[in-house]
Design a protein around this motif. Sequence first.
Motif, mmCIF file in Angstrom:
data_model
loop_
_atom_site.group_PDB
_atom_site.id
_atom_site.type_symbol
_atom_site.label_atom_id
_atom_site.label_comp_id
_atom_site.label_asym_id
_atom_site.label_seq_id
_atom_site.Cartn_x
_atom_site.Cartn_y
_atom_site.Cartn_z
ATOM 1 N N PHE A 26 -6.278 2.363 -0.299
ATOM 2 C CA PHE A 26 -5.086 3.181 0.595
ATOM 3 C C PHE A 26 -5.830 3.675 1.885
ATOM 4 O O PHE A 26 -5.286 3.360 3.085
ATOM 5 N N PHE A 63 5.685 5.165 -2.107
ATOM 6 C CA PHE A 63 4.504 6.220 -2.886
ATOM 7 C C PHE A 63 4.458 7.319 -1.888
ATOM 8 O O PHE A 63 4.248 7.226 -0.821
ATOM 9 N N GLN A 69 -0.277 8.733 -4.062
ATOM 10 C CA GLN A 69 -1.567 8.022 -3.580
ATOM 11 C C GLN A 69 -2.905 8.733 -3.976
ATOM 12 O O GLN A 69 -4.027 7.818 -4.148
ATOM 13 N N TRP A 95 -8.154 3.193 -6.104
ATOM 14 C CA TRP A 95 -6.863 3.099 -5.558
ATOM 15 C C TRP A 95 -6.829 3.671 -4.369
ATOM 16 O O TRP A 95 -6.204 3.711 -3.366
ATOM 17 N N ARG A 96 -7.485 5.260 -4.407
ATOM 18 C CA ARG A 96 -7.688 5.656 -3.175
ATOM 19 C C ARG A 96 -8.521 5.038 -1.931
ATOM 20 O O ARG A 96 -7.997 5.273 -0.905
ATOM 21 N N LEU A 130 0.601 -1.332 -0.024
ATOM 22 C CA LEU A 130 0.105 -0.157 -0.130
ATOM 23 C C LEU A 130 0.974 1.349 0.068
ATOM 24 O O LEU A 130 0.417 2.348 -0.304
ATOM 25 N N TRP A 131 2.025 1.242 0.622
ATOM 26 C CA TRP A 131 2.777 2.430 0.701
ATOM 27 C C TRP A 131 4.365 2.313 -0.252
ATOM 28 O O TRP A 131 5.008 3.117 -0.403
#
Length: 253
Positions: free
Chosen positions: A141, A109, A114, A137-138, A77-78
Motif C-alpha cells: 500500500f 478500504f 490498510q 500488505w502495508r 490497492l484502495w
Amino acid sequence: MDNRFATAFVIACVLSLISTIYMAASIGTDFWYEYRSPVQENSSDLNKSIWTDFASDEADEKTYNDALFRYNGTMGLWRRCITIPQNTYWYSPPERTDSFDMVTKCISFTLNEQFVEKFVDPGNHNSGIDLLRTYLWRCQFLLPFVSLGLMCFGALIGLCACICRSLYPTIATGILHLLAGLCTLGSVSCYVAGIELLHQKLELPENVSGEFGWSFCLACVSAPLQFMASALFIWAAHTNRKEYTLMKAYRVA
C-alpha cells in the motif's frame, strides 16, 4: 550541451512521464487481482447475507474474500469489488434471460483497514497475528505512493536543470528514479507474496480461478521504465560532466 546528451535527456523524460502515468493509473484502479467464478443467478438469503457482510464496515479479511471468490471479485490497492445481479429477488429465477443484468459494487478500504493486523487464520482473531502478511500488505500500500512521490520530486529537479541549462543536477533525478523503481518493484513483489500466502490460508473454491489484472501489469511495466529513465539521466549527466572537465583541462593546458 551535446546533442547526444540532449537526446538522452529527452528520452529519459518521456520514459519518466510514461512510468508516472502507468503508476498513477495502477494505484487508482481496482484490477490488481481478479477472480473468475460461475455467475450467481439468484438472490437467496445466503447471497443477500454475503452482499451485506461484504459492504459492512466490520467485514474481516475472510468475509470479504469469500465474497470476492463467489462473485467475480476484483481487488485494488484502495478498493474491493464484486459483480452481483442488478435486480434482486427473494426466489430463484427459473432461467437466465437477456434482461438479467449484472452490476459491479465496490467498497473502499478504510485507512484503518490498510494498517490492521492480519491473522494466521483469516477471520479467527484468536489465531494470532501473522506479521509477515501484515507487513507485506502495508508495504504494497505504501511503496507505490513513495515511488510516485520520488518521481515527482525528481521531475522538479529535472525542471530546475532545464532552467539552469545544465545536465549535472539530473544525477539526483536519476538516483530518485532508481529509488522509485526499487519501490515499485518492492510493491509488486509484496503484492505477489501476499496473494500467494493468502491463497495458502484460504483455498479457492471449486470452479473459481484467479489471475493478476491489468492494474498489476501497469505497475510491473512502470518499474523497468523507471530503471531505464534512471540509467539515461545518470549517464547523460555524468558523461557530459566528464567531457566538460576534460575540455576545460585541455583549454587550460
